[in-house]
Design an enzyme around this catalytic site. Structure first.
Site, PDB file in Angstrom:
ATOM      1  N   CYS A 291       0.718  -1.241  -0.087  1.00 20.27           N
ATOM      2  CA  CYS A 291       0.171  -0.065   0.016  1.00 20.27           C
ATOM      3  C   CYS A 291       0.769   1.367   0.141  1.00 20.27           C
ATOM      4  O   CYS A 291       0.899   2.080  -0.973  1.00 20.27           O
ATOM      5  CB  CYS A 291      -0.908  -0.215   1.234  1.00 20.27           C
ATOM      6  SG  CYS A 291      -2.169  -1.412   1.113  1.00 20.27           S
TER       7      CYS A 291
ATOM      8  N   HIS B  12      -2.597   7.017   3.251  1.00 18.24           N
ATOM      9  CA  HIS B  12      -1.541   6.187   3.824  1.00 18.24           C
ATOM     10  C   HIS B  12      -0.393   6.940   3.796  1.00 18.24           C
ATOM     11  O   HIS B  12       0.716   6.380   3.826  1.00 18.24           O
ATOM     12  CB  HIS B  12      -1.540   4.818   3.130  1.00 18.24           C
ATOM     13  CG  HIS B  12      -0.918   3.585   3.938  1.00 18.24           C
ATOM     14  ND1 HIS B  12      -1.166   2.496   3.803  1.00 18.24           N
ATOM     15  CD2 HIS B  12      -0.351   3.935   5.391  1.00 18.24           C
ATOM     16  CE1 HIS B  12      -0.417   1.627   4.723  1.00 18.24           C
ATOM     17  NE2 HIS B  12      -0.134   2.221   5.778  1.00 18.24           N
TER      18      HIS B  12
END
Length: 510
Positions: free
Chosen positions: A51, A101
């Site tokens: 991610c 993120h």
């Protein structure tokens, strides 16, 4: 005025699963309609199958190793420009709803406005460890499983009324939808860039009953290659994800795939509603739409789940670019990368490639979108986190994919003949010249020994800083969005009818 840009993103959505890419699974009418008026890139790849590094690299247009994006606990330094910084310099209003993120104290990183918090922590706690840090007695060992998913969660798959991810994506959707309406109310002095970034269909494979029921058990295809991969890295990855400790039955595999398809349908419905809002407010004709995912998911193929591997189920991502006003459906077969998005968006916004500093490592896809034909057919990718014991590199060019590492034997697949990546040709005498060509590219691009030392030094420093910051008073880096009630609702001394009328938004054309 330059076109508005709506950037739609999902998490862990494999291109190989989608009917648009030859898959036989999810029902995605809205994404299919978007592809029908835009350009679909058939062979788009992320640059890191995890991610945070994938997202950092995509935003910066640089290979992960060149910006220190080594793992899910790596800091994204404020001094690294992203395409959001460029768009802001080009006059755009920049807003994010949903998952970034980003790791580090700068949780805006070019965005003017952030409408939600993130689903994962912004601190350094998920720093990977490639080796014990015992020589630093002040740094505690990383807790077992910290920041690492385990395959026992696959066996939870099924219909549920609610989950953390559902809660989060509902807020992401609601805030993104509201922002479209707020923009339409005006006044609009600048074009907008709005990123709406969902966390599904990331594991766990949990779906609403209404989405689960879209699929009959008989519709769910089993993995094309269910047998566990035999290469050394895949075997280690199975232990890393505890596949050896939590066996997944064929029945649970199908349940997980059914829930995965159901989550994709949920995302498709939300995306459809956002696109409908653009249309009903009159913004659609001036708004370009981009859709992608940060990486894919193995979904039981080759006996693997999640990501951290270079197999296509983890690496190939959906990528659709629909310009403002739409166009005839177009498909592009050449190999492209997330790293191409920064120069693409800069050019789409009216900027020029020569204005980009520090790279980029990609090239604009706008010629493809305009039907002029783009250049290049090679993709580079990296895997550097704790799912591997040493740097791993991928080169995808022409019919072939080459995977190399100082620690693991090389892999070579001919994807034209072997799309499921079952036959490793690296040791074949007939492929010697192909391997030599890939090795030259690898040597010209990476220095594995120097990169290994840089990663270990970076890990040690982050681990020490995080250990220090957990002592005494803890200060969150996680973003807490303000709620500006006074801008939308009736407050002290407001003219009541005027506030009500300020919220009216007629349908476009009425």
């Amino acid at each position: 005025m330059a076109p508005n840009i709506l950037f739609l993103m999902c998490d862990q959505m494999a291109a190989r699963a989608l009917p648009l890419y030859g898959g036989s699974g999810p029902k995605i009418p809205h994404l299919s309609a978007l592809a029908a008026r835009g350009t679909l890139f058939e062979n788009a790849y992320c640059s890191f199958p995890l991610c945070a590094p994938s997202r950092f690299a995509m935003m910066a247009g640089r290979l992960p190793s060149r910006i220190g994006a080594y793992d899910n606990g790596a800091e994204f330094p404020s001094s690294i420009p992203t395409f959001v910084h460029y768009l802001r310099l080009l006059g755009y209003e920049t807003t994010i709803s949903g998952k970034l993120h980003y790791v580090g104290a700068d949780q805006l990183h070019g965005f003017e406005e952030r409408l939600t918090t993130d689903i994962y922590p912004a601190d350094l706690g998920w720093t990977a460890r490639w080796q014990a840090l015992g020589e630093h007695s002040l740094v505690p060992a990383k807790a077992e499983g910290e920041g690492v998913g385990s395959c026992d969660i696959v066996n939870d798959a099924g219909p549920y009324a609610r989950s953390m991810q559902m809660d989060y994506d509902e807020e992401v959707f609601a805030q993104g939808l509201q922002k479209i309406y707020d923009i339409a109310r005006g006044p609009r002095e600048r074009p907008f860039f709005l990123k709406v970034s969902f966390t599904q269909p990331h594991d766990p494979y949990i779906a609403r009953r209404e989405d689960w029921d879209l699929y009959a058990e008989s519709e769910i295809p089993a993995p094309a290659v269910p047998a566990p991969a035999e290469d050394a890295h895949s075997q280690e990855l199975m232990a890393h994800y505890s596949i050896d400790r939590f066996p997944i039955s064929p029945e649970n595999t199908l349940k997980a795939r059914r829930a995965y398809f159901a989550m994709i349908s949920d995302m498709d419905r939300k995306i459809g509603r956002l696109l409908e809002a653009l249309a009903e407010t009159g913004l659609a004709r001036d708004t370009a739409v981009v859709f992608t995912s940060d990486h894919g998911d193995m979904m039981g193929e080759h006996g693997l789940w999640f990501k951290k591997t270079f197999y296509d189920w983890a690496m190939r991502v959906p990528l659709i670019i629909a310009p403002a006003g739409g166009q005839a459906s177009r498909r592009v077969a050449r190999k492209v990368s997330h790293l191409d998005l920064l120069p693409t968006l800069v050019e789409l916004a009216g900027g020029r490639a020569e204005n980009i500093v520090s790279g980029p490592d990609g090239a604009s896809l706008l010629p493809d979108v305009l039907g002029e034909g783009g250049e290049g057919d090679r993709v580079l990718a990296e895997h550097l986190d704790e799912g591997t014991r040493a740097p791993r590199f991928m080169i995808r060019q022409g019919d072939y994919k080459y995977v190399a590492s100082p620690t693991y034997p090389p892999l070579l697949f001919d994807l034209a003949r072997d799309p499921e990546e079952e036959e490793n040709l690296a040791a074949s005498p007939a492929m010697a010249e192909v391997v030599e060509d890939f090795e030259r590219t690898l040597a010209a691009t990476w220095d594995p020994a120097a990169l290994t030392e840089a990663i270990l030094d970076n890990q040690r420093r982050r681990a020490l800083v995080h250990a220090a910051l957990t002592r005494g008073r803890w200060t969150d880096w996680d973003y807490a969005p303000p709620y500006r009630a006074g801008e939308r609702l009736v407050r002290h001394r407001d003219d009541f009818p005027e506030v009500e009328r300020r919220g009216y938004l007629p349908y476009a054309g009425s």
